[in-house]
Design a protein around this motif. Sequence first.
Motif, mmCIF file in Angstrom:
data_model
loop_
_atom_site.group_PDB
_atom_site.id
_atom_site.type_symbol
_atom_site.label_atom_id
_atom_site.label_comp_id
_atom_site.label_asym_id
_atom_site.label_seq_id
_atom_site.Cartn_x
_atom_site.Cartn_y
_atom_site.Cartn_z
ATOM 1 N N UNK A 28 0.808 -1.218 0.000
ATOM 2 C CA UNK A 28 0.000 0.000 0.000
ATOM 3 C C UNK A 28 0.845 1.273 0.000
ATOM 4 N N UNK A 29 2.172 1.145 0.106
ATOM 5 C CA UNK A 29 3.047 2.321 0.164
ATOM 6 C C UNK A 29 3.724 2.583 -1.162
ATOM 7 N N UNK A 30 3.835 3.863 -1.482
ATOM 8 C CA UNK A 30 4.529 4.256 -2.690
ATOM 9 C C UNK A 30 6.000 4.516 -2.412
ATOM 10 N N UNK A 31 6.843 4.093 -3.330
ATOM 11 C CA UNK A 31 8.288 4.293 -3.253
ATOM 12 C C UNK A 31 8.718 4.914 -4.573
ATOM 13 N N UNK A 32 9.381 6.047 -4.512
ATOM 14 C CA UNK A 32 9.811 6.735 -5.720
ATOM 15 C C UNK A 32 11.332 6.819 -5.719
ATOM 16 N N UNK A 33 11.944 6.159 -6.702
ATOM 17 C CA UNK A 33 13.389 6.273 -6.924
ATOM 18 C C UNK A 33 13.551 7.430 -7.899
ATOM 19 N N UNK A 34 14.426 8.375 -7.591
ATOM 20 C CA UNK A 34 14.532 9.542 -8.458
ATOM 21 C C UNK A 34 15.920 10.157 -8.423
ATOM 22 N N UNK A 35 16.187 10.932 -9.461
ATOM 23 C CA UNK A 35 17.437 11.687 -9.510
ATOM 24 C C UNK A 35 17.299 12.907 -8.610
ATOM 25 N N UNK A 36 18.431 13.429 -8.223
ATOM 26 C CA UNK A 36 18.440 14.624 -7.381
ATOM 27 C C UNK A 36 18.575 14.275 -5.912
ATOM 28 N N UNK A 37 18.494 15.298 -5.104
ATOM 29 C CA UNK A 37 18.715 15.142 -3.675
ATOM 30 C C UNK A 37 17.466 14.773 -2.908
ATOM 31 N N UNK A 38 17.674 14.390 -1.664
ATOM 32 C CA UNK A 38 16.584 13.976 -0.785
ATOM 33 C C UNK A 38 16.083 15.129 0.084
ATOM 34 N N UNK A 39 16.824 16.229 0.120
ATOM 35 C CA UNK A 39 16.516 17.310 1.059
ATOM 36 C C UNK A 39 15.208 18.042 0.748
ATOM 37 N N UNK A 91 15.600 7.895 -2.630
ATOM 38 C CA UNK A 91 14.354 7.140 -2.494
ATOM 39 C C UNK A 91 13.432 7.962 -1.605
ATOM 40 N N UNK A 92 12.235 8.266 -2.122
ATOM 41 C CA UNK A 92 11.280 9.082 -1.379
ATOM 42 C C UNK A 92 9.971 8.324 -1.224
ATOM 43 N N UNK A 93 9.368 8.434 -0.027
ATOM 44 C CA UNK A 93 8.111 7.737 0.249
ATOM 45 C C UNK A 93 6.971 8.684 0.611
ATOM 46 N N UNK A 94 7.208 9.982 0.566
ATOM 47 C CA UNK A 94 6.163 10.945 0.948
ATOM 48 C C UNK A 94 5.379 11.417 -0.282
ATOM 49 N N UNK A 95 4.120 11.761 -0.059
ATOM 50 C CA UNK A 95 3.226 12.139 -1.149
ATOM 51 C C UNK A 95 3.600 13.476 -1.782
ATOM 52 N N UNK A 96 4.426 14.274 -1.115
ATOM 53 C CA UNK A 96 4.787 15.576 -1.688
ATOM 54 C C UNK A 96 5.506 15.444 -3.024
ATOM 55 N N UNK A 97 6.265 14.375 -3.215
ATOM 56 C CA UNK A 97 6.953 14.206 -4.497
ATOM 57 C C UNK A 97 5.949 13.852 -5.592
ATOM 58 N N UNK A 98 4.901 13.071 -5.252
ATOM 59 C CA UNK A 98 3.872 12.750 -6.237
ATOM 60 C C UNK A 98 3.074 13.997 -6.606
#
Length: 194
Positions: A87-98, A112-119
Amino acid sequence: MSQFQSLRNHFLIAMPHLEDTHFSGTVTYICEHNKEGALGIVINKTLAQLPVSELFAQLELPNPNSGLSESEEIVPAIFEGGPVHHERGFIIHTGGSEKWESSMQVSDELALTTSVDILDAIANLQGPKQFLIALGCAGWEGGQLERELQENAWLTCPATLPVLFEAEPEQKLQAAAGLLGVDINLISSQAGHA
């Protein structure tokens, strides 16, 4: 006892004899690996039953592909990242995590980001340049991945951005194996012992 070697920022390439239904024929990107265990995201199994438009609608976000042809899609597919935390989203992406609420830097280039703000940013065309969205992840307890490697369940190699983001899902297994100079189709599915 051999010294621990982290496979963070590596691909795990399933050997043909690996019959686990979750991992047969897969390439997994390892995001974290330490003595306590490992976390990875399967990068070549798409969730055909979950269209991109439906995922974004469930999150009450605009469809980033709206009005685009298939060749122009911003999010071409959602991936089945593994058997844990479906049920959790995982987004692998370029750039920083900050920039994101719940994110971890994997390498100099990837996070790797799991928060909805990136979506939300992706939906509004303000997300990272390259990304892969998956539901679920793969996890190994301390020592488990090392045992599987000793049993020849996996090949490993350093991850590359072209395989991660540019290769078509059905081509990623061979593309990752190709980084090692291996044709995965020529490896026997029978495990051998000398």
